[in-house]
Design a protein around this motif. Structure first.
Motif, PDB file in Angstrom:
ATOM      1  N   PRO A   1       0.479  -1.141  -0.315  1.00 19.39           N
ATOM      2  CA  PRO A   1       0.022   0.195  -0.675  1.00 19.39           C
ATOM      3  C   PRO A   1       1.065   0.947  -0.624  1.00 19.39           C
ATOM      4  O   PRO A   1       2.290   1.149  -0.048  1.00 19.39           O
ATOM      5  CB  PRO A   1      -0.430   0.016   1.231  1.00 19.39           C
ATOM      6  CG  PRO A   1       0.304  -0.937   2.123  1.00 19.39           C
ATOM      7  CD  PRO A   1       0.782  -1.736   1.223  1.00 19.39           C
ATOM      8  N   ILE A   2      -0.034   2.223  -0.389  1.00 23.46           N
ATOM      9  CA  ILE A   2       0.958   3.143  -0.415  1.00 23.46           C
ATOM     10  C   ILE A   2       0.257   4.470   1.279  1.00 23.46           C
ATOM     11  O   ILE A   2      -1.163   4.668   1.526  1.00 23.46           O
ATOM     12  CB  ILE A   2       1.223   4.828  -1.155  1.00 23.46           C
ATOM     13  CG1 ILE A   2       1.415   3.653  -2.414  1.00 23.46           C
ATOM     14  CG2 ILE A   2       1.457   6.134  -1.477  1.00 23.46           C
ATOM     15  CD1 ILE A   2       0.251   4.644  -3.931  1.00 23.46           C
ATOM     16  N   PHE A   3       1.141   4.339   1.891  1.00 24.40           N
ATOM     17  CA  PHE A   3       1.097   5.651   3.293  1.00 24.40           C
ATOM     18  C   PHE A   3       1.361   6.995   2.616  1.00 24.40           C
ATOM     19  O   PHE A   3       2.214   7.072   2.534  1.00 24.40           O
ATOM     20  CB  PHE A   3       1.428   5.007   4.587  1.00 24.40           C
ATOM     21  CG  PHE A   3       0.824   3.379   5.152  1.00 24.40           C
ATOM     22  CD1 PHE A   3       0.103   2.993   4.314  1.00 24.40           C
ATOM     23  CD2 PHE A   3       1.678   3.179   5.921  1.00 24.40           C
ATOM     24  CE1 PHE A   3      -0.299   2.104   4.850  1.00 24.40           C
ATOM     25  CE2 PHE A   3       1.327   1.784   5.690  1.00 24.40           C
ATOM     26  CZ  PHE A   3       0.248   0.663   5.989  1.00 24.40           C
ATOM     27  N   PHE A   4       0.168   8.013   2.662  1.00 28.24           N
ATOM     28  CA  PHE A   4       0.240   9.044   2.381  1.00 28.24           C
ATOM     29  C   PHE A   4      -0.180  10.753   3.363  1.00 28.24           C
ATOM     30  O   PHE A   4      -1.142  10.428   4.379  1.00 28.24           O
ATOM     31  CB  PHE A   4      -0.634   9.166   0.781  1.00 28.24           C
ATOM     32  CG  PHE A   4      -0.734  10.898   0.668  1.00 28.24           C
ATOM     33  CD1 PHE A   4       0.575  11.502  -0.133  1.00 28.24           C
ATOM     34  CD2 PHE A   4      -1.432  12.257   0.723  1.00 28.24           C
ATOM     35  CE1 PHE A   4       0.386  12.292  -1.659  1.00 28.24           C
ATOM     36  CE2 PHE A   4      -1.445  13.767   0.384  1.00 28.24           C
ATOM     37  CZ  PHE A   4      -0.631  13.825  -0.413  1.00 28.24           C
TER      38      PHE A   4
ATOM     39  N   VAL B   1      -4.167   3.779  -1.237  1.00 25.30           N
ATOM     40  CA  VAL B   1      -3.970   4.711  -0.556  1.00 25.30           C
ATOM     41  C   VAL B   1      -4.549   4.934   0.213  1.00 25.30           C
ATOM     42  O   VAL B   1      -5.521   4.988   0.269  1.00 25.30           O
ATOM     43  CB  VAL B   1      -3.616   6.196  -1.771  1.00 25.30           C
ATOM     44  CG1 VAL B   1      -3.047   6.705  -0.440  1.00 25.30           C
ATOM     45  CG2 VAL B   1      -3.172   5.439  -2.666  1.00 25.30           C
ATOM     46  N   ILE B   2      -3.949   4.898   1.527  1.00 25.18           N
ATOM     47  CA  ILE B   2      -4.387   5.131   2.995  1.00 25.18           C
ATOM     48  C   ILE B   2      -3.503   6.279   3.488  1.00 25.18           C
ATOM     49  O   ILE B   2      -2.335   6.520   3.486  1.00 25.18           O
ATOM     50  CB  ILE B   2      -4.005   4.119   4.119  1.00 25.18           C
ATOM     51  CG1 ILE B   2      -4.586   3.664   3.418  1.00 25.18           C
ATOM     52  CG2 ILE B   2      -4.428   4.572   5.386  1.00 25.18           C
ATOM     53  CD1 ILE B   2      -5.784   2.597   3.558  1.00 25.18           C
ATOM     54  N   ALA B   3      -4.455   8.160   4.174  1.00 26.26           N
ATOM     55  CA  ALA B   3      -3.765   9.273   4.245  1.00 26.26           C
ATOM     56  C   ALA B   3      -4.012   9.291   5.925  1.00 26.26           C
ATOM     57  O   ALA B   3      -5.086   8.444   6.512  1.00 26.26           O
ATOM     58  CB  ALA B   3      -5.318   9.853   3.571  1.00 26.26           C
TER      59      ALA B   3
ATOM     60  N   ASN C   1     -12.462   7.982  -4.928  1.00 24.34           N
ATOM     61  CA  ASN C   1     -11.357   7.292  -5.990  1.00 24.34           C
ATOM     62  C   ASN C   1     -10.054   6.859  -5.823  1.00 24.34           C
ATOM     63  O   ASN C   1      -9.352   6.736  -6.430  1.00 24.34           O
ATOM     64  CB  ASN C   1     -11.582   8.076  -7.470  1.00 24.34           C
ATOM     65  CG  ASN C   1     -11.437   9.107  -7.389  1.00 24.34           C
ATOM     66  OD1 ASN C   1     -11.883  10.247  -6.337  1.00 24.34           O
ATOM     67  ND2 ASN C   1     -10.586   9.646  -8.397  1.00 24.34           N
ATOM     68  N   VAL C   2      -9.302   7.720  -4.838  1.00 28.02           N
ATOM     69  CA  VAL C   2      -8.006   8.396  -4.915  1.00 28.02           C
ATOM     70  C   VAL C   2      -7.354   7.577  -3.594  1.00 28.02           C
ATOM     71  O   VAL C   2      -6.309   6.844  -3.664  1.00 28.02           O
ATOM     72  CB  VAL C   2      -7.767   9.534  -4.753  1.00 28.02           C
ATOM     73  CG1 VAL C   2      -5.963   9.424  -4.857  1.00 28.02           C
ATOM     74  CG2 VAL C   2      -7.596  10.413  -6.026  1.00 28.02           C
TER      75      VAL C   2
END
Length: 436
Positions: A72-75, A158-160, A179-180
């Motif tokens: 995943p992407i941690f943003f 992606v997790i914010a 969606n992002v």
């Protein structure tokens, strides 16, 4: 004038906290964290003001723990400051990235740090129109979309993440661009109070309560000191105020006294917010348990009345409106956050964790009750401002350790669910493509 002298002594304990925001500490290179620039669109919503002009938006990235193309992407949705400051105080994200093999990105908020849409002229009145929540969220959505392509991570959920105003942004990003981003951790995010909902006196009353719990005498002494300073001001005894408060520059008028009140209140506010069980240099050099340290001075006054201990510093809606007009030539739109970002009507959103510490004065303005199975409120007993985003520390209260474990479990479930949805969509698409 004993109370004035005590107030002066309390503030001298922690002089760095009086600054609005301390400069970032010497930068430690977090695991593989690199600083980069992205050509970001100045105005996402109008071609008339800036056309397709761009500015360099700064972001930090670490692929040290990433399972390339799959993890995943941690943003992190940067808030009002240098992005390195937030990266250096959000170790939980890196700890979780190592556990879940994630790519880590910290994005700097426009108009802060090095991300200046108009360079050194960015804070001029005619240049600040593009400093809005909507523009910042669009920045993050565009940046995520482009970086996913650059990193070959099109299918990576992606997790914010964000804390305080940044926590509000992480929640808004999930709400506005589902969606992002697949989910969001909104730590210490005062979504309700900032939207003008709830009790407007709650914040400073809760700052007061933090000190009241530690020492009844502190609150009474501070309140009495403010009154004594006001009395000295009314009698024109500015030299006496300067002497007793040991000010760097002499107090000479009512405006100076009001500024002194502001510095004093900010100091107590920062101590309440940063009331961590260990020392920190986040937003000022503070010892462990600063509220306790502050109240350990021998105070002999007593009171059971938990009200705002800064009665000489009112800040009404009318005053805020006047300040915004004087400073920036804009007037607040009282109900806009409720309309555009849903206010308390959040039930149609999903996959957001709202975490708050019970020592944090911002907690009373946030979401403190779960709204649905996927809109989850977590309370950290003994926790100050977004303590859960900070890394593991032996002095941590047991509650934050448990909350971090639960957050990790929830985020992992979001990532897995998003992955399964993508697989299902691909299967449906493949089946549709094979139809004659």
């Amino acid at each position: 004038m004993e109370s004035v002298l005590l107030l002066s002594a309390l503030l001298l304990l922690l002089p760095p906290v009086l600054s609005a925001r301390a400069a970032p500490a010497a930068r430690v290179m977090w695991p593989g964290l690199e600083e980069r620039l992205f050509p970001q669109v100045r105005d996402h919503f109008s071609f008339e003001t800036c056309g397709n002009e761009t500015f360099p938006q700064r972001y930090l990235v670490s692929a040290k723990f990433w399972k390339k193309g799959f993890g995943p992407i941690f943003f992190y949705t940067g808030n009002e400051g240098d992005i390195w400051t937030f990266a250096q105080n959000s170790d939980f994200i890196f700890e979780l990235a190592e556990e879940q093999q994630a790519l880590v990105i910290f994005a700097e908020h426009r108009y802060y740090g090095k991300s200046l849409p108009f360079g050194i002229e960015s804070t001029q009145l005619k240049k600040t129109a593009l400093l809005t929540v909507e523009q910042a969220l669009a920045d993050y959505a565009v940046l995520i979309t482009e970086l996913k392509q650059q990193f070959g991570a099109a299918d990576c959920p992606v997790i914010a993440f964000g804390g305080s105003y940044g926590g509000m942004l992480s929640a808004y990003l999930r709400m506005k661009y589902p969606n992002v981003v697949a989910g969001a951790l909104a730590a210490s995010a005062p979504l309700l109070s900032v939207a003008g909902l709830g009790d407007p006196t709650q914040f400073f009353r809760d700052v007061t309560a933090d000190f009241q719990k530690s020492s009844l005498g502190c609150v009474t002494a501070v309140r009495k000191a403010f009154q004594q300073i006001k009395d000295l001001c009314l009698s024109g005894a500015y030299d006496e105020i300067s002497s007793k408060m040991a000010t760097c520059n002499k107090i000479s008028n009512k405006e100076d006294v009001y500024q002194l009140f502001g510095f004093a209140r900010n100091a107590f506010t920062m101590m309440a917010m940063m009331n961590y069980p260990y020392k920190t240099d986040f937003m000022g050099d503070l010892p462990a348990n600063p509220v306790k340290v502050c109240t350990e001075i021998n105070l002999t006054f007593n009171s059971n009345n938990v009200t705002d201990m800064f009665p000489e510093m009112p800040f009404t809606e009318a005053m805020r409106e006047q300040y915004c007009w004087n400073k920036w030539r804009v007037r607040p739109r009282a109900h806009w956050l409720r309309t555009n970002f849903w206010g308390e009507d959040l039930k149609s959103a999903s996959n957001i964790i709202f975490s708050n510490g019970d020592l944090d004065p911002w907690a009373g303005g946030g979401i403190n009750s779960s709204l649905s199975p996927s809109l989850i409120a977590l309370t950290i007993k003994g926790g100050a401002h977004h303590l859960d985003l900070r890394g593991h520390n032996p002095a941590d209260p047991p509650s934050v350790t448990e909350v971090r474990k639960l957050e990790a479990k929830i985020i992992s479930s979001w990532v897995k669910s998003a992955g399964m949805e993508q697989v299902q969509e691909q299967r449906v698409g493949a089946a549709a493509g094979s139809q004659p």
